[in-house]
Design a protein around this motif. Sequence first.
Motif, PDB file in Angstrom:
ATOM      1  N   THR A 121       0.827  -1.207   0.000  1.00 59.18           N
ATOM      2  CA  THR A 121       0.000   0.000   0.000  1.00 59.18           C
ATOM      3  C   THR A 121       0.861   1.256   0.000  1.00 59.18           C
ATOM      4  O   THR A 121       0.618   2.201  -0.764  1.00 59.18           O
ATOM      5  N   GLY A 156      -8.748   2.191  -1.457  1.00 59.31           N
ATOM      6  CA  GLY A 156      -9.136   0.807  -1.164  1.00 59.31           C
ATOM      7  C   GLY A 156      -8.051   0.055  -0.403  1.00 59.31           C
ATOM      8  O   GLY A 156      -8.332  -0.637   0.580  1.00 59.31           O
ATOM      9  N   LEU A 157      -6.804   0.187  -0.851  1.00 58.11           N
ATOM     10  CA  LEU A 157      -5.689  -0.485  -0.180  1.00 58.11           C
ATOM     11  C   LEU A 157      -5.463   0.072   1.226  1.00 58.11           C
ATOM     12  O   LEU A 157      -5.123  -0.680   2.144  1.00 58.11           O
ATOM     13  N   ILE A 177      -7.483   6.171 -11.327  1.00 56.00           N
ATOM     14  CA  ILE A 177      -7.228   4.774 -10.976  1.00 56.00           C
ATOM     15  C   ILE A 177      -6.366   4.675  -9.733  1.00 56.00           C
ATOM     16  O   ILE A 177      -6.651   3.889  -8.805  1.00 56.00           O
ATOM     17  N   TRP A 178      -5.325   5.486  -9.674  1.00 51.71           N
ATOM     18  CA  TRP A 178      -4.417   5.469  -8.513  1.00 51.71           C
ATOM     19  C   TRP A 178      -5.142   5.901  -7.240  1.00 51.71           C
ATOM     20  O   TRP A 178      -4.965   5.294  -6.177  1.00 51.71           O
ATOM     21  N   VAL A 232       2.424   1.717  -3.439  1.00 49.65           N
ATOM     22  CA  VAL A 232       1.472   2.202  -4.438  1.00 49.65           C
ATOM     23  C   VAL A 232       1.164   3.682  -4.223  1.00 49.65           C
ATOM     24  O   VAL A 232       1.168   4.483  -5.174  1.00 49.65           O
ATOM     25  N   ALA A 246      -7.563   3.077  -6.108  1.00 46.61           N
ATOM     26  CA  ALA A 246      -6.799   1.931  -5.617  1.00 46.61           C
ATOM     27  C   ALA A 246      -6.118   2.243  -4.283  1.00 46.61           C
ATOM     28  O   ALA A 246      -6.082   1.399  -3.375  1.00 46.61           O
ATOM     29  N   SER A 247      -5.597   3.445  -4.145  1.00 46.55           N
ATOM     30  CA  SER A 247      -4.917   3.836  -2.900  1.00 46.55           C
ATOM     31  C   SER A 247      -5.873   3.851  -1.726  1.00 46.55           C
ATOM     32  O   SER A 247      -5.550   3.353  -0.635  1.00 46.55           O
TER      33      SER A 247
END
Length: 354
Positions: free
Chosen positions: A17, A51-52, A44-45, A20, A48-49
């Motif tokens: 995490t 969520g992670l 997208i980043w 990313v 995703a960040s």
Amino acid sequence: MTDKSGITKTIGVVCCTALVMLGGFFALRANVLNQLLTTFVAVIWGVASVGLLFYSLNLIAQNFNTKIYNKIVPYIFIGPAVLIMAWYLLIPTVRSLGLSFMDKKSEHFVWFDNYKYLFTDKTMLTSIRNTVIWLFFGTGFSVLVGLITAILAERSYIEKTAKTFIFLPMAISMVGAGVIFKFMYAFRPVGSEQIGLLNSIVVTLGGQPQNWLGKAPWNSLFLIVIFVWLQTGFALVVLSAALKAVPEDMIEAARIDGAGEFRILVQIIIPNIRSSLISVSTTIFLAALKCFDIVFSMTNGLYGTEVLASQQYKQMFKFLHYGRGSAIAILILIAVSPVIYYNLKEFKDKEVFK
């Protein structure tokens, strides 16, 4: 605590995490991609960040026993939001407070000179007066007209259609509404063709065209009309929903006992929708206090129409006087704080917050 495999998994996910989040940040900061691709990668980043991040924090919490996990898991999910709010709200507020005690270039302390300016300068006193007018009439008429239209719509055969048309202005920005009403208030000298709707009507009826936005303090009221036009739809929707929750048997019983419609409104309907009235009033109150767009797009603060928000903008970005601009921001914050406190106090008594 869980077994070593769980701890190993947690460490791995946390490291991934961090990689990313930091990698994406520095990659976007380098600005090596074109604009379209940068936007796509950023979305997208970002998703995703987030969520992670939540997944990693939840994994960390799962390494504790159930009792501790149940206590800390709520803070895990609200923690990032609180930190972001603190970063974007608390830190700038503290910084603005510090700047409000400094000079134009934020180099030397002048202590309360900026605040003295707020309550001694003629333009600032006009701004404060106009802001009070906006708060009183803007909030009052928005709520009043919204309540009246909600009651009338409830008894109409075209309830949905009427509510739709009244709510439509909410889809227009304040600047857009300002442009629309600029044509309605447009003024041309006597003898010229009037392109403004109001002056066209006045001339057709045999009167003289008026410069609606050039005469203080009436021009502020004409600007407030735009605000009321925009906010009535919001008040209508909320209050209409509250009216549907008023027990019909209470109203029927009052009518059987001989109570008139006005008495039913004052003694039955309004007490039952009190919480909704407070929510609508405070929300519109805050919007009126911070209203800048209408004034800026219609008059730019000329002809005695300045408000605190427009003065803050001019001091900060036109005159580049960060001390005075910050002092005005703090004054607005002080005015907003009691309303926010009252709202929180009201919400605290509701079941959902217990």
